[in-house]
Write a protein that holds these residues in place. Structure first.
Motif, PDB file in Angstrom:
ATOM      1  N   SER A 125     -11.821 -19.302  18.528  1.00  0.00           N
ATOM      2  CA  SER A 125     -11.573 -20.393  19.475  1.00  0.00           C
ATOM      3  C   SER A 125     -10.870 -19.907  20.730  1.00  0.00           C
ATOM      4  O   SER A 125     -10.939 -20.554  21.781  1.00  0.00           O
ATOM      5  CB  SER A 125     -10.737 -21.496  18.808  1.00  0.00           C
ATOM      6  OG  SER A 125      -9.382 -21.115  18.664  1.00  0.00           O
ATOM      7  N   GLN A 126     -10.219 -18.738  20.643  1.00  0.00           N
ATOM      8  CA  GLN A 126      -9.505 -18.207  21.795  1.00  0.00           C
ATOM      9  C   GLN A 126     -10.449 -17.727  22.899  1.00  0.00           C
ATOM     10  O   GLN A 126     -10.010 -17.464  24.024  1.00  0.00           O
ATOM     11  CB  GLN A 126      -8.587 -17.074  21.347  1.00  0.00           C
ATOM     12  CG  GLN A 126      -7.479 -17.527  20.411  1.00  0.00           C
ATOM     13  CD  GLN A 126      -6.601 -16.398  19.908  1.00  0.00           C
ATOM     14  OE1 GLN A 126      -6.446 -15.378  20.585  1.00  0.00           O
ATOM     15  NE2 GLN A 126      -6.034 -16.550  18.730  1.00  0.00           N
ATOM     16  N   GLU A 127     -11.735 -17.649  22.591  1.00  0.00           N
ATOM     17  CA  GLU A 127     -12.706 -17.273  23.615  1.00  0.00           C
ATOM     18  C   GLU A 127     -12.983 -18.419  24.582  1.00  0.00           C
ATOM     19  O   GLU A 127     -13.452 -18.194  25.696  1.00  0.00           O
ATOM     20  CB  GLU A 127     -14.009 -16.811  22.965  1.00  0.00           C
ATOM     21  CG  GLU A 127     -13.885 -15.475  22.235  1.00  0.00           C
ATOM     22  CD  GLU A 127     -15.206 -14.997  21.674  1.00  0.00           C
ATOM     23  OE1 GLU A 127     -16.175 -15.803  21.659  1.00  0.00           O
ATOM     24  OE2 GLU A 127     -15.276 -13.839  21.242  1.00  0.00           O
ATOM     25  N   ILE A 128     -12.713 -19.655  24.159  1.00  0.00           N
ATOM     26  CA  ILE A 128     -12.961 -20.801  25.044  1.00  0.00           C
ATOM     27  C   ILE A 128     -11.692 -21.591  25.351  1.00  0.00           C
ATOM     28  O   ILE A 128     -11.641 -22.322  26.339  1.00  0.00           O
ATOM     29  CB  ILE A 128     -14.026 -21.754  24.466  1.00  0.00           C
ATOM     30  CG1 ILE A 128     -13.515 -22.395  23.160  1.00  0.00           C
ATOM     31  CG2 ILE A 128     -15.353 -21.056  24.259  1.00  0.00           C
ATOM     32  CD1 ILE A 128     -14.194 -23.693  22.837  1.00  0.00           C
ATOM     33  N   LEU A 129     -10.682 -21.464  24.498  1.00  0.00           N
ATOM     34  CA  LEU A 129      -9.441 -22.205  24.699  1.00  0.00           C
ATOM     35  C   LEU A 129      -8.393 -21.310  25.345  1.00  0.00           C
ATOM     36  O   LEU A 129      -8.190 -20.172  24.915  1.00  0.00           O
ATOM     37  CB  LEU A 129      -8.906 -22.722  23.365  1.00  0.00           C
ATOM     38  CG  LEU A 129      -9.782 -23.738  22.620  1.00  0.00           C
ATOM     39  CD1 LEU A 129      -9.202 -24.031  21.248  1.00  0.00           C
ATOM     40  CD2 LEU A 129      -9.935 -25.026  23.424  1.00  0.00           C
ATOM     41  N   THR A 130      -7.729 -21.830  26.355  1.00  0.00           N
ATOM     42  CA  THR A 130      -6.653 -21.105  27.015  1.00  0.00           C
ATOM     43  C   THR A 130      -5.355 -21.879  26.820  1.00  0.00           C
ATOM     44  O   THR A 130      -5.356 -22.993  26.291  1.00  0.00           O
ATOM     45  CB  THR A 130      -6.930 -20.953  28.522  1.00  0.00           C
ATOM     46  OG1 THR A 130      -6.809 -22.252  29.155  1.00  0.00           O
ATOM     47  CG2 THR A 130      -8.332 -20.410  28.767  1.00  0.00           C
TER      48      THR A 130
END
Length: 219
Positions: free
Chosen positions: A175-180
Motif C-alpha cells: 500500500s505504500q506504493e500509492i499511499l503517502t
C-alpha cells in the motif's frame, strides 16, 4: 457471490484519529467503498479492530492478538473466497520490541492458520492477499514515545511481507506504493479520507483480478 474477509486493525475499522472516538462512516471507509465499487456480486466482511497486532499479546489492552481471534473469525464467516490481511502497524510500538522480520513472522503465522482452517470453497484454501500497511507520518507528540523507530521499521515491512507471500504462494500488495503521509490524518497513523479512497481502488482491482484467475483455474 464472492465472499471477501478484510482482517485488519484500526485502518480497517475506520478510526479517524486518536482524538476521535467514532469511526468514518461506512461510505467513507475503504471496506465500504470496496463493497460499493465491486457491487452485489461481492460480500465484503469487515473485521477491523483498533490496536490489533499480527500475533503479539498486548500487555496493556486485551483481545488484540490477531493470532488468537483469527480462527473463530474464519469459522464464523466461512466459506470465504478471499481473505485480505492488512496488519503490522501496531506491532511497531516500542513495547513489543519487534523487528520487521519479527512482524513478518506474525503475518506468516496468520497465513498458516488460514491455510489449515479449511474455510475456502469446498473446504479448501481461500485466496490470501497480504497487504503491507500504510506509511507512518509525524505522530502526535503525546503518542510519539510509544512509536520510537516505527517510521523506519514500517518502510522495511513491504520487502518482508513480499517474502512471506512468495513463500506461501499468496498475493501481495504494497500500500505504500500509492499511499503517502499526505493520505494520513493529523495523528500520523490513521488514514484520512483520501487514503481510504486510494486503498479501496487498489484492493478492488486486485481482488477482482485474483478471483477471476481463481475461477479460471478452478475450471
Amino acid at each position: 457471490m464472492k465472499h471477501v474477509l478484510c482482517f485488519g486493525d484500526s485502518n480497517t475499522f475506520g478510526t479517524v484519529d486518536f482524538a476521535v472516538i467514532d469511526r468514518f462512516d461506512l461510505q467513507k471507509r475503504w471496506t465500504g467503498l470496496l463493497a460499493s465499487d465491486l457491487g452485489p456480486e461481492y460480500r465484503i466482511i469487515e473485521e477491523g479492530m483498533p490496536g490489533r497486532t499480527t500475533a503479539f499479546d498486548d500487555p496493556l489492552r486485551e483481545f488484540r492478538s490477531g493470532r488468537k481471534y483469527l480462527a473463530p473469525c474464519l469459522s464464523s464467516h466461512r466459506p470465504l473466497d478471499l481473505i485480505i490481511v492488512m496488519l503490522g502497524t501496531n506491532d511497531l510500538q516500542m513495547r513489543f520490541s519487534a523487528s520487521a522480520v519479527d512482524i513478518a513472522s506474525g503475518i506468516e503465522i496468520l497465513v498458516d492458520l488460514i491455510r489449515k482452517a479449511g474455510v475456502g470453497p469446498g473446504g479448501g484454501i481461500p485466496e490470501i492477499l497480504i497487504v503491507a500497511p500504510p506509511p507512518i507520518g509525524a505522530i502526535d507528540p503525546v503518542e510519539e514515545p510509544c512509536w520510537a523507530g516505527a517510521i523506519q521499521k514500517c518502510l522495511q515491512l513491504p520487502a518482508q511481507y513480499e517474502r512471506i507471500a512468495k513463500q506461501y504462494q499468496c498475493h501481495f500488495v504494497n500500500s505504500q506504493e500509492i499511499l503517502t503521509t499526505g493520505d494520513l490524518g493529523r495523528d500520523g497513523l490513521h488514514l484520512a479520507e483520501s487514503g481510504h479512497v486510494k486503498l479501496a481502488r487498489l484492493l478492488g482491482q486486485k481482488a477482482v483480478n485474483i478471483l477471476a484467475k481463481a475461477a479460471v483455474g478452478a475450471k
